[in-house]
Design a protein around this motif. Structure first.
Motif, PDB file in Angstrom:
ATOM      1  N   LEU A 106      -1.847   5.264   9.980  1.00  0.00           N
ATOM      2  CA  LEU A 106      -2.620   4.570   8.958  1.00  0.00           C
ATOM      3  C   LEU A 106      -2.212   3.109   8.847  1.00  0.00           C
ATOM      4  O   LEU A 106      -1.029   2.764   8.944  1.00  0.00           O
ATOM      5  N   SER A 107      -3.184   2.269   8.603  1.00  0.00           N
ATOM      6  CA  SER A 107      -2.911   0.873   8.269  1.00  0.00           C
ATOM      7  C   SER A 107      -2.743   0.751   6.762  1.00  0.00           C
ATOM      8  O   SER A 107      -3.459   1.410   6.003  1.00  0.00           O
TER       9      SER A 107
ATOM     10  N   ASN B 272      -1.864  10.715   2.464  1.00  0.00           N
ATOM     11  CA  ASN B 272      -1.145  10.121   3.589  1.00  0.00           C
ATOM     12  C   ASN B 272      -1.272  10.997   4.844  1.00  0.00           C
ATOM     13  O   ASN B 272      -0.372  11.748   5.194  1.00  0.00           O
ATOM     14  N   ILE B 273      -2.426  10.863   5.523  1.00  0.00           N
ATOM     15  CA  ILE B 273      -2.681  11.605   6.759  1.00  0.00           C
ATOM     16  C   ILE B 273      -3.160  10.619   7.814  1.00  0.00           C
ATOM     17  O   ILE B 273      -4.170   9.932   7.623  1.00  0.00           O
ATOM     18  N   ASN B 274      -2.450  10.542   8.931  1.00  0.00           N
ATOM     19  CA  ASN B 274      -2.823   9.635  10.007  1.00  0.00           C
ATOM     20  C   ASN B 274      -4.107  10.101  10.695  1.00  0.00           C
ATOM     21  O   ASN B 274      -4.398  11.305  10.749  1.00  0.00           O
TER      22      ASN B 274
ATOM     23  N   ALA C 146       0.833  -1.199   0.000  1.00  0.00           N
ATOM     24  CA  ALA C 146       0.000   0.000   0.000  1.00  0.00           C
ATOM     25  C   ALA C 146       0.869   1.251   0.000  1.00  0.00           C
ATOM     26  O   ALA C 146       1.795   1.387   0.810  1.00  0.00           O
ATOM     27  N   VAL C 147       0.567   2.173  -0.900  1.00  0.00           N
ATOM     28  CA  VAL C 147       1.285   3.446  -1.001  1.00  0.00           C
ATOM     29  C   VAL C 147       0.256   4.573  -0.978  1.00  0.00           C
ATOM     30  O   VAL C 147      -0.591   4.661  -1.876  1.00  0.00           O
ATOM     31  N   TYR C 148       0.329   5.414   0.042  1.00  0.00           N
ATOM     32  CA  TYR C 148      -0.544   6.575   0.135  1.00  0.00           C
ATOM     33  C   TYR C 148       0.230   7.816  -0.301  1.00  0.00           C
ATOM     34  O   TYR C 148       1.429   7.942  -0.062  1.00  0.00           O
TER      35      TYR C 148
END
Length: 325
Positions: free
Chosen positions: A135-136, A126-128, A84-86
């Motif tokens: 993030l998972s 990509n933001i937690n 997975a790539v955000y």
């Protein structure tokens, strides 16, 4: 590590095994139509389809693992570690965080076709969720009564695959999982003819010999093949009890028992924390947990779907015994 599947009789059923080493106090969460969905980078959605699903019990925001909306679209997010790539924020795209994807899609899409249109504009940013809750790495399976797709956030962008087998596990990426099924094209639910060669007289000494070679370990690729075979050959009557029961048997074929999958900690093992089953036509969620074999049901349509407050039911984790004497 998890397994998702669909199953179709008169109605469309969808669900998953949630396999992990730690429970986050999972609960059934119903999001009514007027609950305000706040997003990190896009405008809030104040009115949307009602949703029922299983979410982490750690915040007031519905952090869904899997869910179904009132229109019959269902989604499950599965671990996709290492792949997975955000992305970073892209002003030309609709920037949705991975934990917002299920509410964003189920709130607006009534079927897979409508979800495809929304996905074509999405950038998974990509933001937690929080500093203590990163993030998972996930990919997702979406399903309705007509079709299923898999959505994977890859280095080259968001990839959407048609899913003709109605199954998803974890790794490798879905196109490779699907290709690996070629290794099992000789399997059958019937005992095979003797094609060994020569004049060797080989005995048909057991039923089920058509499935020799079907993997039984707990790896992602093996679970994919096992559930794809089990689902493809499953038979049940079309009534609700038979359909739901068969669905749990399909996912039960790859259930993980506590102790069989060791994690890098002396006290942790991965196991099937819960199994969910949605009748998406009726918006009913059925579930079982590792410590409660009884099937529990929650009906979306028995709630006030025009309210603005979340409705939560903790999962029942204590075993229920039915004494008959």
């Amino acid at each position: 590590m998890c397994t998702a599947s669909n199953y179709i009789t008169d109605d469309h059923y969808f669900g998953r095994n949630f396999d992990y080493e730690i429970s986050y106090n999972e609960r059934v969460t119903i999001t009514p139509r007027n609950y305000k969905f706040e997003f990190r980078k896009i405008d809030a959605i104040e009115s949307h389809y009602a949703i029922i699903g299983i979410a982490a019990g750690i915040d007031s925001y519905p952090l869904y693992y899997d869910a179904c909306n009132e229109k019959g679209l269902a989604i499950a997010g599965l671990n996709f570690a290492g792949n997975a790539v955000y992305k970073e924020f892209d002003e030309d795209m609709v920037n949705v965080t991975p934990f917002e994807l299920i509410p964003y899609l189920l709130g607006q899409a009534g079927n897979v076709a409508e979800a495809r249109k929304l996905l074509s504009e999405i950038n998974l940013v990509n933001i937690n969720f929080a500093d203590e809750l990163p993030l998972s790495p996930l990919h997702w399976m979406l399903s309705d009564g007509k079709e299923a797709i898999v959505v994977e956030p890859l280095e080259e962008g968001l990839k959407i695959y048609d899913n003709p087998v109605g199954v998803l596990t974890n790794n490798p990426p879905f196109d490779k999982q699907l290709f690996y099924l070629n290794n099992y094209r000789n399997l059958s639910n019937r005992n095979p003819e003797n094609t060994f060669g020569g004049d060797i007289d080989l005995d048909e000494y057991s039923r089920g010999m058509g499935g020799i070679g079907l993997p039984g370990d707990l790896s992602s690729a093996s679970r994919f093949a096992k559930v794809a075979f089990t689902r493809a050959n499953s038979y049940s009557d079309s009534d609700e009890a038979s359909s739901v029961g068969q669905f749990f048997h399909i996912l039960g074929s790859v259930e993980q028992q506590n102790g069989c999958t060791f994690i890098d900690d002396p006290d942790l093992y991965e196991y099937t924390i819960y199994t969910s089953c949605y009748n998406t036509n009726k918006a009913i969620l059925y579930y079982r947990t590792y410590h409660n074999s009884q099937i529990t049901a929650v009906d979306l349509n028995r709630e006030d779907l025009d309210s603005s407050e979340l409705i939560n039911y903790l999962l029942i984790n204590e075993e229920q015994f039915n004494f008959i004497n």
